[in-house]
Design a protein around this motif. Structure first.
Motif, PDB file in Angstrom:
ATOM      1  N   ILE A  66       0.929  -1.254  -0.004  1.00  0.00           N
ATOM      2  CA  ILE A  66       0.101   0.028   0.029  1.00  0.00           C
ATOM      3  C   ILE A  66       1.083   1.147   0.108  1.00  0.00           C
ATOM      4  O   ILE A  66       1.685   1.519   0.953  1.00  0.00           O
ATOM      5  N   THR A  68       0.974   5.317  -0.134  1.00  0.00           N
ATOM      6  CA  THR A  68       0.505   6.249   0.317  1.00  0.00           C
ATOM      7  C   THR A  68       0.834   7.564   0.149  1.00  0.00           C
ATOM      8  O   THR A  68       2.106   7.892   0.743  1.00  0.00           O
ATOM      9  N   ASN A  70       1.086  11.149   0.993  1.00  0.00           N
ATOM     10  CA  ASN A  70       0.802  11.869   2.446  1.00  0.00           C
ATOM     11  C   ASN A  70       1.509  13.371   2.750  1.00  0.00           C
ATOM     12  O   ASN A  70       2.523  13.445   3.065  1.00  0.00           O
ATOM     13  N   ASN A  76      -2.303  16.525  -0.801  1.00  0.00           N
ATOM     14  CA  ASN A  76      -1.378  15.374  -1.413  1.00  0.00           C
ATOM     15  C   ASN A  76      -0.595  15.792  -2.478  1.00  0.00           C
ATOM     16  O   ASN A  76      -0.181  14.853  -3.357  1.00  0.00           O
ATOM     17  N   ARG A 105      -2.659   5.343  -3.309  1.00  0.00           N
ATOM     18  CA  ARG A 105      -3.964   6.083  -2.632  1.00  0.00           C
ATOM     19  C   ARG A 105      -3.201   7.369  -2.073  1.00  0.00           C
ATOM     20  O   ARG A 105      -2.070   7.485  -2.057  1.00  0.00           O
ATOM     21  N   ALA A 107      -3.555  10.178   1.112  1.00  0.00           N
ATOM     22  CA  ALA A 107      -4.181  10.528   2.568  1.00  0.00           C
ATOM     23  C   ALA A 107      -5.033  11.168   2.643  1.00  0.00           C
ATOM     24  O   ALA A 107      -5.532  12.071   1.834  1.00  0.00           O
ATOM     25  N   GLU A 238     -12.515   6.474   3.987  1.00  0.00           N
ATOM     26  CA  GLU A 238     -11.216   6.244   3.683  1.00  0.00           C
ATOM     27  C   GLU A 238     -10.828   4.823   4.055  1.00  0.00           C
ATOM     28  O   GLU A 238     -10.229   4.092   3.148  1.00  0.00           O
ATOM     29  N   LEU A 242     -10.714   1.423   1.219  1.00  0.00           N
ATOM     30  CA  LEU A 242      -9.363   0.724   1.320  1.00  0.00           C
ATOM     31  C   LEU A 242      -9.640  -0.880   1.259  1.00  0.00           C
ATOM     32  O   LEU A 242      -9.213  -1.521   0.557  1.00  0.00           O
TER      33      LEU A 242
END
Length: 307
Positions: A66, A68, A70, A76, A105, A107, A238, A242
Motif C-alpha cells: 500500500i 500512500t 501523504n 497530497n 492512494r 492520505a 477512507e 481501502l
C-alpha cells in the motif's frame, strides 16, 4: 521419457533473451540517462530543496503493498522531496520479490492535486521543466513495469500530476464523489509525466484528446463510461474504501507469487515490445514456471478432481 522432459525444461530455461526483453525487465532500467542529457543526481539536488509531505509504503505478508501519498495540507500535492521518495519506494518495490500487488492512494480521502506550486514556480526554465519531466517519466515507467498488479484508489481529487499518476497503474478504482481532471491546459502546459501517452492507450486517442483539450472534470460515472476506471466503489470512507479496494485486487492476486509476477511481466512485454520480442518473453517466462512447484501442484490437484 523423463530425460526428454529434462531436455525440454533445460531448453526453455536457457533460451536466449532478446535485448528488448532484457531492457524491459532489468531492475532499475530507466528511460533516460546522460546520453539523453539527463543528469539524475543534479535533478535530485534541486528537488531536495522543496520539502513537505512523505511517500509511505506498507508491505503486507500477503504480498500486497500500500503506497500512500501523504501531504494532506496541500491535498497530497507532490513536493520535490516526495518525488525523490517516490523513486526510493519504487526501487524498494523492484526488490520486493514476495510482492504480488500494489494499491496507490492518497492520505485523508484525497488522491493527489498534482505538483506543489512552490516547486513549479521555482523550476521556471524550459530546461528545468524537461529535467523534471525526464525524472518523473523514469519513475512512473519503472512503477508501471513492476511485476506487481497495481491499482490506483482515487478518493477525492486526482488532478494534474495526480491524474497522470493513476494512468501508470494497471487498474483504477474511484469512490463516489471523487473527480479526475487533467488541468494541464489551464496551466499553459501539457502532461509531461507520461500521462498523455498512457491516457491514449487506456481510453483511445479521440477520447484522450477530448479529455485533455477540454480539461474535462470526470466524476466516477463519466470515468467509468469512458473506460478510465474499472469500478466505482460503494463507500467514500477512507478505511472502508481501502478495504473494498483490497478485496477487489484480491481476485487478481490469489495464487502463487511467481505466477502472478510472470503474468504481469508477460502483459507488460506485449504492451512495450515488438510482437516477436513479446512472444520470446512469454517463452522465457514459461521456462521459469514449467515443471516448477506451482505447476506440479496444480497438475496434482487437477488429477484429484478428475477422479
Amino acid at each position: 521419457m523423463e530425460s526428454n522432459k529434462e531436455m525440454a525444461r533445460s531448453l526453455l530455461k536457457t533460451s536466449s533473451m532478446s535485448l528488448g526483453t532484457k531492457l524491459l525487465h532489468q531492475t532499475g532500467m530507466a528511460l533516460y540517462n546522460t546520453s539523453h542529457g539527463f543528469h539524475e543526481e543534479k535533478v535530485k539536488k534541486v528537488l531536495q530543496q522543496f520539502p513537505g509531505g512523505t511517500i509511505d509504503l506498507q508491505k503486507e505478508e500477503n504480498g500486497i503493498g500500500i503506497l500512500t501519498l501523504n501531504n494532506p495540507n496541500k491535498r497530497n500535492a507532490f513536493s520535490g522531496v516526495m518525488m525523490l521518495q517516490l523513486l526510493e519506494k519504487v526501487i524498494e518495490l523492484e526488490n520486493w520479490t514476495e510482492g504480488k500487488g500494489l494499491i496507490v492512494r492518497g492520505a485523508k480521502n484525497t488522491f493527489c492535486s498534482g505538483s506543489d506550486l512552490n516547486a513549479v514556480k521555482a523550476l521556471g526554465t524550459p530546461e528545468d521543466g524537461v529535467a523534471l519531466c525526464m525524472f518523473m517519466q523514469n519513475t512512473l515507467t519503472r512503477l508501471m513495469r513492476l511485476p506487481l498488479i497495481s491499482v490506483a484508489l482515487v478518493q477525492g481529487w486526482a488532478l494534474g500530476g495526480g491524474a497522470e499518476f493513476i494512468t501508470a497503474c494497471d487498474f483504477r478504482l474511484m469512490t463516489p464523489g471523487s473527480e479526475i481532471r487533467f488541468v494541464h491546459k489551464e496551466m499553459g502546459i501539457i502532461p509531461s509525466w507520461g500521462g498523455a501517452t498512457r491516457l491514449a492507450e487506456i481510453i483511445g486517442r479521440r477520447q484522450a484528446l477530448k479529455v485533455l483539450s477540454g480539461a474535462l472534470k470526470m466524476d466516477s460515472k463519466q470515468a467509468l463510461n469512458l473506460g478510465m476506471v474499472d469500478e466505482v466503489l460503494q463507500s467514500s470512507d477512507e478505511t472502508e474504501s481501502l478495504g473494498e479496494a483490497l478485496e477487489w485486487l484480491k481476485q487478481f492476486t490469489e495464487g502463487p507469487t511467481e505466477v502472478i509476477r510472470a503474468l504481469k511481466k508477460a502483459v507488460s512485454s506485449g504492451k512495450e515490445l515488438s510482437f516477436q520480442e513479446a512472444l520470446q518473453t512469454e517463452r522465457d517466462l514459461l521456462g521459469t514456471l514449467w515443471g516448477g512447484p506451482a505447476n506440479q501442484e496444480a497438475i496434482a490437484r487437477r488429477g484429484k478432481f478428475c477422479k
